[in-house]
Design a protein around this motif. Sequence first.
Motif, PDB file in Angstrom:
ATOM      1  N   LEU A 266       0.852  -1.189   0.000  1.00 20.76           N
ATOM      2  CA  LEU A 266       0.000   0.000   0.000  1.00 20.76           C
ATOM      3  C   LEU A 266       0.888   1.240   0.000  1.00 20.76           C
ATOM      4  CD1 LEU A 266      -2.712  -0.818   2.720  1.00 20.76           C
ATOM      5  CD2 LEU A 266      -2.936  -1.027   0.246  1.00 20.76           C
ATOM      6  N   ASP A 267       0.300   2.355  -0.415  1.00 24.02           N
ATOM      7  CA  ASP A 267       1.038   3.611  -0.363  1.00 24.02           C
ATOM      8  C   ASP A 267       1.236   4.024   1.091  1.00 24.02           C
ATOM      9  OD1 ASP A 267       1.234   3.726  -3.049  1.00 24.02           O
ATOM     10  OD2 ASP A 267      -0.574   4.962  -3.321  1.00 24.02           O
ATOM     11  N   TYR A 268       2.356   4.680   1.326  1.00 19.40           N
ATOM     12  CA  TYR A 268       2.709   5.029   2.702  1.00 19.40           C
ATOM     13  C   TYR A 268       3.286   6.438   2.722  1.00 19.40           C
ATOM     14  CZ  TYR A 268       5.479   5.013   7.022  1.00 19.40           C
ATOM     15  OH  TYR A 268       6.030   5.323   8.223  1.00 19.40           O
ATOM     16  N   ALA A 269       2.826   7.261   3.676  1.00 17.10           N
ATOM     17  CA  ALA A 269       3.201   8.679   3.674  1.00 17.10           C
ATOM     18  C   ALA A 269       4.504   8.954   4.413  1.00 17.10           C
ATOM     19  CB  ALA A 269       2.079   9.496   4.304  1.00 17.10           C
ATOM     20  N   GLY A 270       4.892   8.106   5.341  1.00 18.47           N
ATOM     21  CA  GLY A 270       6.153   8.346   6.050  1.00 18.47           C
ATOM     22  C   GLY A 270       5.961   8.323   7.550  1.00 18.47           C
ATOM     23  N   PRO A 271       7.037   8.075   8.280  1.00 22.08           N
ATOM     24  CA  PRO A 271       6.966   7.949   9.736  1.00 22.08           C
ATOM     25  C   PRO A 271       6.857   9.306  10.416  1.00 22.08           C
ATOM     26  CG  PRO A 271       9.226   7.746   9.004  1.00 22.08           C
ATOM     27  CD  PRO A 271       8.400   7.893   7.765  1.00 22.08           C
ATOM     28  N   SER A 272       6.265   9.327  11.617  1.00 18.39           N
ATOM     29  CA  SER A 272       6.247  10.589  12.342  1.00 18.39           C
ATOM     30  C   SER A 272       6.888  10.484  13.731  1.00 18.39           C
ATOM     31  CB  SER A 272       4.815  11.125  12.433  1.00 18.39           C
ATOM     32  OG  SER A 272       3.925  10.109  12.802  1.00 18.39           O
ATOM     33  N   THR A 273       6.752   9.373  14.406  1.00 20.76           N
ATOM     34  CA  THR A 273       7.333   9.290  15.755  1.00 20.76           C
ATOM     35  C   THR A 273       8.738   8.688  15.698  1.00 20.76           C
ATOM     36  OG1 THR A 273       6.579   7.046  16.215  1.00 20.76           O
ATOM     37  CG2 THR A 273       5.017   8.824  16.645  1.00 20.76           C
ATOM     38  N   ALA A 274       9.443   8.811  16.805  1.00 17.58           N
ATOM     39  CA  ALA A 274      10.813   8.282  16.872  1.00 17.58           C
ATOM     40  C   ALA A 274      10.815   6.769  16.656  1.00 17.58           C
ATOM     41  CB  ALA A 274      11.439   8.624  18.228  1.00 17.58           C
ATOM     42  N   LEU A 275       9.840   6.098  17.263  1.00 14.30           N
ATOM     43  CA  LEU A 275       9.787   4.641  17.105  1.00 14.30           C
ATOM     44  C   LEU A 275       9.518   4.275  15.648  1.00 14.30           C
ATOM     45  CD1 LEU A 275       9.836   1.824  18.381  1.00 14.30           C
ATOM     46  CD2 LEU A 275       7.403   2.067  18.882  1.00 14.30           C
ATOM     47  N   GLN A 276       8.604   5.013  15.017  1.00 20.32           N
ATOM     48  CA  GLN A 276       8.306   4.726  13.606  1.00 20.32           C
ATOM     49  C   GLN A 276       9.545   4.935  12.739  1.00 20.32           C
ATOM     50  OE1 GLN A 276       4.959   7.344  13.013  1.00 20.32           O
ATOM     51  NE2 GLN A 276       3.709   6.151  14.450  1.00 20.32           N
ATOM     52  N   LYS A 277      10.297   5.997  13.015  1.00 25.60           N
ATOM     53  CA  LYS A 277      11.526   6.234  12.243  1.00 25.60           C
ATOM     54  C   LYS A 277      12.502   5.079  12.445  1.00 25.60           C
ATOM     55  CE  LYS A 277      10.869  11.165  12.111  1.00 25.60           C
ATOM     56  NZ  LYS A 277      10.797  12.293  13.025  1.00 25.60           N
ATOM     57  N   ARG A 278      12.583   4.625  13.696  1.00 25.83           N
ATOM     58  CA  ARG A 278      13.474   3.501  13.984  1.00 25.83           C
ATOM     59  C   ARG A 278      13.060   2.267  13.194  1.00 25.83           C
ATOM     60  NH1 ARG A 278      15.985  -0.458  14.847  1.00 25.83           N
ATOM     61  NH2 ARG A 278      17.257  -1.017  16.652  1.00 25.83           N
ATOM     62  N   LEU A 279      11.751   2.037  13.107  1.00 22.26           N
ATOM     63  CA  LEU A 279      11.265   0.829  12.453  1.00 22.26           C
ATOM     64  C   LEU A 279      11.254   0.960  10.924  1.00 22.26           C
ATOM     65  CD1 LEU A 279       8.414  -0.203  14.929  1.00 22.26           C
ATOM     66  CD2 LEU A 279      10.814  -0.916  14.890  1.00 22.26           C
ATOM     67  N   ARG A 280      11.464   2.167  10.419  1.00 23.48           N
ATOM     68  CA  ARG A 280      11.616   2.346   8.974  1.00 23.48           C
ATOM     69  C   ARG A 280      13.080   2.224   8.557  1.00 23.48           C
ATOM     70  NH1 ARG A 280       7.605   1.527   5.662  1.00 23.48           N
ATOM     71  NH2 ARG A 280       8.604   2.792   4.057  1.00 23.48           N
ATOM     72  N   ARG A 281      13.967   2.222   9.520  1.00 22.72           N
ATOM     73  CA  ARG A 281      15.394   2.145   9.207  1.00 22.72           C
ATOM     74  C   ARG A 281      15.679   0.862   8.436  1.00 22.72           C
ATOM     75  NH1 ARG A 281      18.759   3.409  14.494  1.00 22.72           N
ATOM     76  NH2 ARG A 281      19.523   1.284  14.321  1.00 22.72           N
ATOM     77  N   GLY A 282      16.424   1.002   7.365  1.00 16.94           N
ATOM     78  CA  GLY A 282      16.790  -0.187   6.600  1.00 16.94           C
ATOM     79  C   GLY A 282      15.810  -0.528   5.501  1.00 16.94           C
ATOM     80  N   VAL A 283      14.717   0.248   5.368  1.00 22.15           N
ATOM     81  CA  VAL A 283      13.787   0.013   4.261  1.00 22.15           C
ATOM     82  C   VAL A 283      14.460   0.476   2.974  1.00 22.15           C
ATOM     83  CG1 VAL A 283      11.565   0.695   3.254  1.00 22.15           C
ATOM     84  CG2 VAL A 283      11.745   0.266   5.717  1.00 22.15           C
ATOM     85  N   PRO A 284      14.478  -0.343   1.910  1.00 23.10           N
ATOM     86  CA  PRO A 284      15.138   0.059   0.664  1.00 23.10           C
ATOM     87  C   PRO A 284      14.511   1.337   0.094  1.00 23.10           C
ATOM     88  CG  PRO A 284      14.328  -2.218   0.542  1.00 23.10           C
ATOM     89  CD  PRO A 284      13.899  -1.680   1.852  1.00 23.10           C
ATOM     90  N   ARG A 285      15.336   2.109  -0.587  1.00 23.29           N
ATOM     91  CA  ARG A 285      14.891   3.395  -1.121  1.00 23.29           C
ATOM     92  C   ARG A 285      13.642   3.237  -1.999  1.00 23.29           C
ATOM     93  NH1 ARG A 285      17.890   8.152  -1.590  1.00 23.29           N
ATOM     94  NH2 ARG A 285      19.709   7.038  -0.849  1.00 23.29           N
ATOM     95  N   ARG A 286      13.610   2.172  -2.796  1.00 27.54           N
ATOM     96  CA  ARG A 286      12.473   2.001  -3.722  1.00 27.54           C
ATOM     97  C   ARG A 286      11.155   1.779  -2.978  1.00 27.54           C
ATOM     98  NH1 ARG A 286      15.140  -2.876  -3.557  1.00 27.54           N
ATOM     99  NH2 ARG A 286      13.838  -4.607  -2.836  1.00 27.54           N
ATOM    100  N   ASP A 287      11.250   1.429  -1.688  1.00 30.09           N
ATOM    101  CA  ASP A 287      10.035   1.180  -0.905  1.00 30.09           C
ATOM    102  C   ASP A 287       9.745   2.295   0.088  1.00 30.09           C
ATOM    103  OD1 ASP A 287       9.352  -1.197  -2.105  1.00 30.09           O
ATOM    104  OD2 ASP A 287      10.616  -2.391  -0.753  1.00 30.09           O
ATOM    105  N   ALA A 288      10.400   3.449  -0.114  1.00 28.52           N
ATOM    106  CA  ALA A 288      10.262   4.532   0.869  1.00 28.52           C
ATOM    107  C   ALA A 288       8.807   4.982   1.012  1.00 28.52           C
ATOM    108  CB  ALA A 288      11.138   5.712   0.476  1.00 28.52           C
ATOM    109  N   ASP A 289       8.017   4.868  -0.056  1.00 26.74           N
ATOM    110  CA  ASP A 289       6.613   5.288   0.059  1.00 26.74           C
ATOM    111  C   ASP A 289       5.661   4.098  -0.023  1.00 26.74           C
ATOM    112  OD1 ASP A 289       7.083   4.645  -2.510  1.00 26.74           O
ATOM    113  OD2 ASP A 289       6.364   6.538  -3.380  1.00 26.74           O
ATOM    114  N   ALA A 290       6.136   2.956   0.487  1.00 21.28           N
ATOM    115  CA  ALA A 290       5.285   1.757   0.460  1.00 21.28           C
ATOM    116  C   ALA A 290       5.264   1.088   1.844  1.00 21.28           C
ATOM    117  CB  ALA A 290       5.799   0.768  -0.573  1.00 21.28           C
TER     118      ALA A 290
END
Length: 645
Positions: A266-290
């Motif tokens: 699904l489309d994804y707008a991006g993380p907002s909290t510190a924990l969300q940023k932590r859990l987005r770490r390591g996501v490949p660039r091509r999946d930054a909005d997924a």
Amino acid sequence: MLAPDATLEDRRRSRPAVPIYRGRRLTLAPHRRAPDPANLLEIRRWVRQARGPTALDVFCGAGGLSLGLKDAGFTILAGADSDPASVETHLATIGGLGYLGDLADPGDFLERLEVWGIEHVDLVAGGVPCQPFSRAGRSKIRHLVESGVRSPFDARTTLWRSFVRIVDALQPRAVLLENVPDLAAWEDGELLNEFRDSLEDLGYRTAARVLNAYEHRVPQHRARLFVVGLRAGREFKWPRPAKRTTVRDAISDLPAAPPAQREERLDYAGPSTALQKRLRRGVPRRDADAIYDHITRDVRPDDAEAFALLAPGQTYKTLPEHLRRYRCDIFDDKYNRLSWDGLSRSITAHMARDGYWYIHPEQNRTLSIREAARIQTFPDWFRFAGEPSHQYRQIGNAVPPLLAEAVGRALRRTLSTRGRPPQRSRGGFREDLLRWHTKNARNYPWRHTRDPWHVLLAEVCLHRTRAEQVVPVYEALIRLAPSPTSMVENADTARDIMRSLGLRGRADLMIDMARVIVERHGGRTPETREELLDLPGVGDYAASAVVVFALDRRVVLVDTNTTRIIQRVRGLERAGHWHFRSETYDLADSKGADAAFNYAMLDLGALICRPSQPLCSQCPVTKDCMAYQSRRYLPRQAQAQGGGR
DNA sequence: GTCCTGTGCA
DNA sequence: TGCACAGGAC
């Protein structure tokens, strides 16, 4: 529309069930840096070149523990599990080597390690499967054993014996075991003690503690027992609590999803909290909005109606009757809506069956696979092999990666320090205590017997009664009824004796007990905990007392006295039974909590370490006592304590 | 995959 | 008593 007086049965029948939908099976390619499993040379080269402290994860599941340890700086050489999808997940996400097989006999696994060239690792870690030990599972299993469905010799002990065998074969510098806290209560602590004993016998200094996931950035009520074993006299420092996180911190950024959302991406707008940023770490660039696997269960129409009426914190009971399919006398919490600013309940494998405990804070559906993974603090790049229900199971069974990372960092800190012999030799407490006890033991007649029946008699009399008052009753009863059979024969006289001494209520109980022993065990007092607990009037404490005082086993008798001592000696405020047992294990030394140790503790609690105004000046263990030591260094507390004189 | 029924410990 | 976490049938 149903009549208002429709029965529960009618209501059930009238309800349209949600059609069964089998989700797509997700297949994952192995990690790009993992060695080719078919190429032995490559595997051996990879093993040789592994950097940093190395680790093995047995019973690895999806790899929550592995991931946390990896993030803490360990290199995971291999994961082993009997579940194909879990091994597939582990290979895809953690990399390294994967072993698929039953570990009840670890021989094959050990051979494979040898073939791979793994002769030594720094850490053997693992979460031995916990279902047999967990709360609701235990009674169920006992029931199954009784009805003959399952053998009593189930895997619960063989699996940790396997773990010990693997440790013995590899001689790692450190050992880490994760399990449900109830393991510590099993057999009144004997099982955990045995496990620690076998590690101590292999040269490890062990420490055990229950950690709460919410103290380590995981927004979840999840308590887990960790046992750490270290070589070379190192002392393990448990991780310090970190700032808490909430359900909002974990999942507020995920797009709204209706029930039965099946799109994998699904489309994804991006993380907002510190924990969300932590859990987005390591996501490949091509999946930054997924966002992947934000897949939800369908919701039955009646459940949708019920969910809509259910605010966070509200209970099942408050729902209108036509929406309650389940028996209310059993379930007052069948449904639970999460609240944004609170913790989730423990994400369990049971999510694979229903998600009623995990209703989304706002949307009228249960948690999606991604949301469950988020609350377990799996990062978004981490995906789970298999069908949706299997993915839920892997997520629920996992150690939350952030919790594992906290323990892993603590382990690394410990391993990087030089091993030093402990300042005081272990056993100081026990030796000091027993030396004192040889001169100060209280002398009661029941302390001279090793007959289980006599111990049982004494314990029933002593329950909530002063020992001095019990002495004459006990002596008279022993003369009258030296065995259960004679107790049954002289029931009336026994009743008279006890009545005259003010223990009237206990008489019938004791006679019942004797009768059951005669009828069910041929007059011989049973010698296993289960059989003892089945006797009328015998609780945990009495059963443990028989086991310790008459049968030479080693169990800590936890009562208000021993609890108070441990509390003071270890400087604990409030803690569960498991914690006291664990601390007592350390104090009791390698001989364990035998009869001598338990008697001494009881007497210390009664004579010296009294509830108020303890006689610290006469106490044999002040050297080891945190309460005593800290009072010395904190004069204000000393004044407050001594003010009453 | 879905539905129903629990238990153990503080 | 309340809270926290199960398993089986089909």
